[in-house]
Scaffold this motif. Structure first.
Motif, PDB file in Angstrom:
ATOM      1  N   MET A 121       2.526   5.906  -3.231  1.00 35.74           N
ATOM      2  CA  MET A 121       3.545   6.667  -3.979  1.00 35.74           C
ATOM      3  C   MET A 121       3.116   6.829  -5.434  1.00 35.74           C
ATOM      4  O   MET A 121       3.297   7.899  -6.022  1.00 35.74           O
ATOM      5  CB  MET A 121       4.901   5.985  -3.861  1.00 35.74           C
ATOM      6  CG  MET A 121       5.470   6.104  -2.469  1.00 35.74           C
ATOM      7  SD  MET A 121       7.067   5.307  -2.095  1.00 35.74           S
ATOM      8  CE  MET A 121       7.646   4.557  -3.536  1.00 35.74           C
ATOM      9  N   LEU A 122       2.529   5.777  -6.021  1.00 40.22           N
ATOM     10  CA  LEU A 122       2.023   5.875  -7.385  1.00 40.22           C
ATOM     11  C   LEU A 122       0.926   6.932  -7.474  1.00 40.22           C
ATOM     12  O   LEU A 122       0.911   7.746  -8.396  1.00 40.22           O
ATOM     13  CB  LEU A 122       1.498   4.515  -7.863  1.00 40.22           C
ATOM     14  CG  LEU A 122       0.824   4.504  -9.234  1.00 40.22           C
ATOM     15  CD1 LEU A 122       1.817   4.885 -10.333  1.00 40.22           C
ATOM     16  CD2 LEU A 122       0.206   3.140  -9.509  1.00 40.22           C
TER      17      LEU A 122
ATOM     18  N   GLN B 241      -5.733  -2.493  -3.064  1.00 39.45           N
ATOM     19  CA  GLN B 241      -4.604  -1.715  -3.560  1.00 39.45           C
ATOM     20  C   GLN B 241      -5.115  -0.551  -4.423  1.00 39.45           C
ATOM     21  O   GLN B 241      -4.658   0.577  -4.281  1.00 39.45           O
ATOM     22  CB  GLN B 241      -3.644  -2.591  -4.358  1.00 39.45           C
ATOM     23  CG  GLN B 241      -2.384  -1.836  -4.764  1.00 39.45           C
ATOM     24  CD  GLN B 241      -1.475  -2.659  -5.655  1.00 39.45           C
ATOM     25  OE1 GLN B 241      -1.931  -3.333  -6.573  1.00 39.45           O
ATOM     26  NE2 GLN B 241      -0.184  -2.607  -5.381  1.00 39.45           N
ATOM     27  N   PHE B 242      -6.073  -0.833  -5.288  1.00 40.29           N
ATOM     28  CA  PHE B 242      -6.654   0.233  -6.107  1.00 40.29           C
ATOM     29  C   PHE B 242      -7.387   1.251  -5.245  1.00 40.29           C
ATOM     30  O   PHE B 242      -7.346   2.452  -5.519  1.00 40.29           O
ATOM     31  CB  PHE B 242      -7.575  -0.339  -7.184  1.00 40.29           C
ATOM     32  CG  PHE B 242      -6.830  -0.888  -8.361  1.00 40.29           C
ATOM     33  CD1 PHE B 242      -6.146  -0.048  -9.224  1.00 40.29           C
ATOM     34  CD2 PHE B 242      -6.801  -2.248  -8.593  1.00 40.29           C
ATOM     35  CE1 PHE B 242      -5.441  -0.551 -10.303  1.00 40.29           C
ATOM     36  CE2 PHE B 242      -6.105  -2.765  -9.679  1.00 40.29           C
ATOM     37  CZ  PHE B 242      -5.421  -1.912 -10.535  1.00 40.29           C
TER      38      PHE B 242
ATOM     39  N   GLY C 211      -4.243   3.976   7.307  1.00 35.90           N
ATOM     40  CA  GLY C 211      -5.643   3.572   7.422  1.00 35.90           C
ATOM     41  C   GLY C 211      -5.947   2.313   6.639  1.00 35.90           C
ATOM     42  O   GLY C 211      -6.623   1.404   7.138  1.00 35.90           O
ATOM     43  N   SER C 212      -5.445   2.234   5.408  1.00 32.02           N
ATOM     44  CA  SER C 212      -5.711   1.033   4.604  1.00 32.02           C
ATOM     45  C   SER C 212      -5.008  -0.187   5.201  1.00 32.02           C
ATOM     46  O   SER C 212      -5.542  -1.294   5.182  1.00 32.02           O
ATOM     47  CB  SER C 212      -5.311   1.244   3.138  1.00 32.02           C
ATOM     48  OG  SER C 212      -3.919   1.393   2.988  1.00 32.02           O
ATOM     49  N   THR C 213      -3.837   0.033   5.782  1.00 34.75           N
ATOM     50  CA  THR C 213      -3.130  -1.062   6.452  1.00 34.75           C
ATOM     51  C   THR C 213      -3.910  -1.517   7.691  1.00 34.75           C
ATOM     52  O   THR C 213      -4.075  -2.718   7.921  1.00 34.75           O
ATOM     53  CB  THR C 213      -1.699  -0.636   6.830  1.00 34.75           C
ATOM     54  OG1 THR C 213      -1.001  -0.288   5.630  1.00 34.75           O
ATOM     55  CG2 THR C 213      -0.955  -1.744   7.542  1.00 34.75           C
ATOM     56  N   LEU C 214      -4.410  -0.567   8.469  1.00 31.97           N
ATOM     57  CA  LEU C 214      -5.222  -0.921   9.630  1.00 31.97           C
ATOM     58  C   LEU C 214      -6.478  -1.674   9.192  1.00 31.97           C
ATOM     59  O   LEU C 214      -6.872  -2.662   9.827  1.00 31.97           O
ATOM     60  CB  LEU C 214      -5.595   0.326  10.440  1.00 31.97           C
ATOM     61  CG  LEU C 214      -6.479   0.073  11.669  1.00 31.97           C
ATOM     62  CD1 LEU C 214      -5.797  -0.871  12.659  1.00 31.97           C
ATOM     63  CD2 LEU C 214      -6.837   1.401  12.337  1.00 31.97           C
TER      64      LEU C 214
ATOM     65  N   HIS D  17       0.822  -1.204   0.000  1.00 32.33           N
ATOM     66  CA  HIS D  17       0.000   0.000   0.000  1.00 32.33           C
ATOM     67  C   HIS D  17       0.860   1.260   0.000  1.00 32.33           C
ATOM     68  O   HIS D  17       0.436   2.301  -0.517  1.00 32.33           O
ATOM     69  CB  HIS D  17      -0.978  -0.029   1.164  1.00 32.33           C
ATOM     70  CG  HIS D  17      -2.065  -1.042   0.979  1.00 32.33           C
ATOM     71  ND1 HIS D  17      -3.258  -0.983   1.655  1.00 32.33           N
ATOM     72  CD2 HIS D  17      -2.153  -2.149   0.189  1.00 32.33           C
ATOM     73  CE1 HIS D  17      -4.020  -1.999   1.296  1.00 32.33           C
ATOM     74  NE2 HIS D  17      -3.353  -2.721   0.409  1.00 32.33           N
ATOM     75  N   GLY D  18       2.061   1.175   0.555  1.00 33.39           N
ATOM     76  CA  GLY D  18       2.986   2.304   0.450  1.00 33.39           C
ATOM     77  C   GLY D  18       3.373   2.579  -0.995  1.00 33.39           C
ATOM     78  O   GLY D  18       3.394   3.731  -1.442  1.00 33.39           O
TER      79      GLY D  18
END
Length: 191
Positions: A54-55, A120-121, A139-142, A49-50
């Motif tokens: 970045m993308l 991911q999207f 947040g997405s990781t959590l 997700h990092g």
């Protein structure tokens, strides 16, 4: 704070019944070592997700804000439909790298399973929308951890008890709402 909370909720809901959650169930049942699996999921998600964030930051620097807003609206609309489609873990995705241990196997399989996945999207779209890399990635990781840690800890016992259809519907409605907000933003930019 909004970017963190929205990305946590969206990803947690989108992850219910996702192939990576099925992978968490499978790894838990196979290895019965929850902590290396949880650490592997956390590390793989942060890296994946990092990179997605970045993308998204690069995309927002390269393109016109109005075009990005319309692409975001379309992306969230597509995500609303995609989240309704159940994932299946393919046999080819089963980990076969015994030499790298439970942690390494979890990291590699989760990282690869997340490539091109809806979460991911979603991370890319939310970083582009909120313009807050750290809050969205955390947040997405959590959200991934909220959905997958119980899968690891409870394994097979939890698999058949989640109201997956209802969770998918709520996630789809959230993505529809985000699509609406992005469309309104695109119209506001155009005026």
């Amino acid at each position: 704070m909004e970017a963190f909370l929205v990305s946590t909720g969206v990803v947690a809901l989108a992850e219910i019944g996702d192939k990576t959650q099925l992978l968490a169930f499978m790894l838990s049942a196979r290895y019965r070592k929850p902590w290396p699996i949880i650490v592997g999921i956390l590390a793989a998600t942060l890296v994946n997700h990092g990179l997605a964030g970045m993308l998204a930051e690069w995309i927002t620097e390269q393109f016109d804000p109005q075009a990005i807003a319309w692409v975001l609206a379309a992306s969230f609309l597509l995500m609303a439909g995609w989240v309704l489609v159940p994932d299946k873990l393919e046999a080819a995705e089963e980990p076969r790298w015994r030499r790298i241990g439970v942690l390494g196997t979890t990291f590699v399989t989760f990282f690869l399973a997340e490539m091109g996945d809806k979460t991911q999207f979603a991370t890319i779209a939310m970083v582009a929308q909120y313009q807050h890399f750290g809050a969205v990635v955390l947040g997405s990781t959590l959200g991934m951890m909220i959905a997958n840690v119980p899968a690891v800890l409870l394994g097979d016992r939890l698999a058949g008890r989640l109201p997956v259809r209802a969770v998918r519907l709520v996630a789809a409605l959230i993505f529809l709402g985000l699509a609406g907000f992005a469309a309104v933003a695109a119209l506001g930019i155009a005026l």
